[in-house]
Design a protein around this motif. Sequence first.
Motif, PDB file in Angstrom:
ATOM      1  N   UNK A  25       0.812  -1.215   0.000  1.00 25.14           N
ATOM      2  CA  UNK A  25       0.000   0.000   0.000  1.00 25.14           C
ATOM      3  C   UNK A  25       0.839   1.255   0.000  1.00 25.14           C
ATOM      4  N   UNK A  26       1.887   1.291   0.818  1.00 20.98           N
ATOM      5  CA  UNK A  26       2.762   2.461   0.861  1.00 20.98           C
ATOM      6  C   UNK A  26       3.483   2.671  -0.465  1.00 20.98           C
ATOM      7  N   UNK A  27       3.898   1.562  -1.092  1.00 20.19           N
ATOM      8  CA  UNK A  27       4.552   1.671  -2.399  1.00 20.19           C
ATOM      9  C   UNK A  27       3.591   2.230  -3.445  1.00 20.19           C
ATOM     10  N   UNK A  28       2.338   1.766  -3.397  1.00 20.84           N
ATOM     11  CA  UNK A  28       1.332   2.268  -4.334  1.00 20.84           C
ATOM     12  C   UNK A  28       1.054   3.751  -4.108  1.00 20.84           C
ATOM     13  N   UNK A  29       0.971   4.141  -2.839  1.00 21.34           N
ATOM     14  CA  UNK A  29       0.731   5.563  -2.551  1.00 21.34           C
ATOM     15  C   UNK A  29       1.856   6.420  -3.120  1.00 21.34           C
ATOM     16  N   UNK A  30       3.094   5.989  -2.902  1.00 24.87           N
ATOM     17  CA  UNK A  30       4.236   6.738  -3.429  1.00 24.87           C
ATOM     18  C   UNK A  30       4.188   6.811  -4.954  1.00 24.87           C
ATOM     19  N   UNK A  31       3.843   5.680  -5.584  1.00 25.49           N
ATOM     20  CA  UNK A  31       3.773   5.653  -7.049  1.00 25.49           C
ATOM     21  C   UNK A  31       2.661   6.553  -7.563  1.00 25.49           C
ATOM     22  N   UNK A  32       1.474   6.473  -6.944  1.00 25.81           N
ATOM     23  CA  UNK A  32       0.355   7.301  -7.382  1.00 25.81           C
ATOM     24  C   UNK A  32       0.662   8.790  -7.218  1.00 25.81           C
ATOM     25  N   UNK A  33       1.279   9.150  -6.091  1.00 27.10           N
ATOM     26  CA  UNK A  33       1.627  10.557  -5.866  1.00 27.10           C
ATOM     27  C   UNK A  33       2.663  11.036  -6.893  1.00 27.10           C
ATOM     28  N   UNK A  34       3.638  10.177  -7.171  1.00 26.47           N
ATOM     29  CA  UNK A  34       4.665  10.537  -8.162  1.00 26.47           C
ATOM     30  C   UNK A  34       4.041  10.748  -9.538  1.00 26.47           C
ATOM     31  N   UNK A  36       0.934  11.579 -10.158  1.00 25.79           N
ATOM     32  CA  UNK A  36       0.132  12.796 -10.114  1.00 25.79           C
ATOM     33  C   UNK A  36       0.976  14.042 -10.274  1.00 25.79           C
ATOM     34  N   UNK A  37       2.111  14.080  -9.551  1.00 23.96           N
ATOM     35  CA  UNK A  37       3.022  15.231  -9.672  1.00 23.96           C
ATOM     36  C   UNK A  37       3.576  15.327 -11.086  1.00 23.96           C
ATOM     37  N   UNK A  38       3.915  14.169 -11.674  1.00 26.35           N
ATOM     38  CA  UNK A  38       4.433  14.155 -13.044  1.00 26.35           C
ATOM     39  C   UNK A  38       3.418  14.713 -14.027  1.00 26.35           C
ATOM     40  N   UNK A  39       2.154  14.364 -13.844  1.00 26.56           N
ATOM     41  CA  UNK A  39       1.116  14.885 -14.729  1.00 26.56           C
ATOM     42  C   UNK A  39       0.947  16.400 -14.549  1.00 26.56           C
ATOM     43  N   UNK A  40       1.102  16.890 -13.338  1.00 26.80           N
ATOM     44  CA  UNK A  40       1.044  18.343 -13.131  1.00 26.80           C
ATOM     45  C   UNK A  40       2.218  19.035 -13.828  1.00 26.80           C
ATOM     46  N   UNK A 215      -6.865  11.918 -11.028  1.00 27.23           N
ATOM     47  CA  UNK A 215      -7.132  10.479 -10.944  1.00 27.23           C
ATOM     48  C   UNK A 215      -6.070   9.773 -10.108  1.00 27.23           C
ATOM     49  N   UNK A 216      -4.780  10.090 -10.366  1.00 20.19           N
ATOM     50  CA  UNK A 216      -3.703   9.459  -9.591  1.00 20.19           C
ATOM     51  C   UNK A 216      -3.776   9.849  -8.118  1.00 20.19           C
ATOM     52  N   UNK A 217      -4.070  11.119  -7.831  1.00 17.25           N
ATOM     53  CA  UNK A 217      -4.181  11.553  -6.442  1.00 17.25           C
ATOM     54  C   UNK A 217      -5.367  10.861  -5.755  1.00 17.25           C
ATOM     55  N   UNK A 218      -6.459  10.689  -6.489  1.00 16.51           N
ATOM     56  CA  UNK A 218      -7.624   9.999  -5.928  1.00 16.51           C
ATOM     57  C   UNK A 218      -7.278   8.552  -5.591  1.00 16.51           C
ATOM     58  N   UNK A 219      -6.518   7.902  -6.456  1.00 19.56           N
ATOM     59  CA  UNK A 219      -6.107   6.519  -6.177  1.00 19.56           C
ATOM     60  C   UNK A 219      -5.208   6.458  -4.940  1.00 19.56           C
ATOM     61  N   UNK A 220      -4.358   7.474  -4.783  1.00 18.02           N
ATOM     62  CA  UNK A 220      -3.507   7.521  -3.586  1.00 18.02           C
ATOM     63  C   UNK A 220      -4.365   7.647  -2.324  1.00 18.02           C
ATOM     64  N   UNK A 222      -7.520   6.722  -1.938  1.00 18.73           N
ATOM     65  CA  UNK A 222      -8.239   5.467  -1.729  1.00 18.73           C
ATOM     66  C   UNK A 222      -7.326   4.403  -1.115  1.00 18.73           C
ATOM     67  N   UNK A 223      -6.069   4.404  -1.526  1.00 27.93           N
ATOM     68  CA  UNK A 223      -5.129   3.443  -0.952  1.00 27.93           C
ATOM     69  C   UNK A 223      -4.882   3.740   0.526  1.00 27.93           C
ATOM     70  N   UNK A 224      -4.781   5.040   0.849  1.00 25.87           N
ATOM     71  CA  UNK A 224      -4.635   5.428   2.259  1.00 25.87           C
ATOM     72  C   UNK A 224      -5.837   4.938   3.076  1.00 25.87           C
ATOM     73  N   UNK A 225      -7.033   5.139   2.537  1.00 30.18           N
ATOM     74  CA  UNK A 225      -8.252   4.677   3.222  1.00 30.18           C
ATOM     75  C   UNK A 225      -8.204   3.162   3.428  1.00 30.18           C
TER      76      UNK A 225
END
Length: 236
Positions: A25-34, A36-40, A215-220, A222-225
């Motif tokens: 889960x932590x790995x997924x959160x890091x990936x999703x956040x990365x 999301x930042x890349x898309x920004x 979308x990526x931030x939302x997935x992050x 949801x993973x936290x939840x």
Amino acid sequence: MADAGVSGERRGRSPLVPAILTAIGLALIAAFLSLGVWQLQRRVWKLDLIAKVDARLHAAPVAAPPTAGPEDVYRRVTATGTFRNDRETFVQAVTEKGPGYWVLTPLVGPRFTILVNRGFVPAERRADHDRPTGPVRVTGLVRISEPKGAFLRSNDPVADRWYSRDVEAIAAAKQLGPVAPYFIDADATPNPGGYPVGGLTVVAFRNSHLSYALTWFALAILTVVGLVILWRRGRE
């Protein structure tokens, strides 16, 4: 006795599975956040590109250069010379006016030759369109060569079938000698008889980076939840 059985069951659970799920889960959160930042970051780049192209489109035309790069795409230029109508090339096209062809004609100038996309002609006007003689001045947009062909369709120089505006291949097939490594999309200045029709260049950039980032931030989130639920159940 029942309580003792439940307590024993809890004590018997292996902590390995929750630990593995937490790590994933932590790995997924890091990936999703990365992502999301890349898309920004991509959005900032895309907005800058759009602004630069818009500035080129509305700038006064400059003399066509002997060469051009990505930073010159959609720059307005002018070129003078004489058309080699006997070496024109028809490239299959689908436009707002329907299917037909782009008419690419070499413009022989005082310093170099450049291919000019004079515009669109329907199939029935392929042999019957304006072919100016004598000196001409062309104004249009710089476009980068389109090598090899279109999706699932390769250019066939031997059969004179073209699906993309491949400057190098067309120059070789038509024996034009050295040419500028780009072509010009002619503007909408009317041609006698109405064809070719210029000014049909489509300038559009897809910019969905913000929605992708959300979308990526939302997935992050949801993973936290999901991890929170996992941890709470582990304490029960």
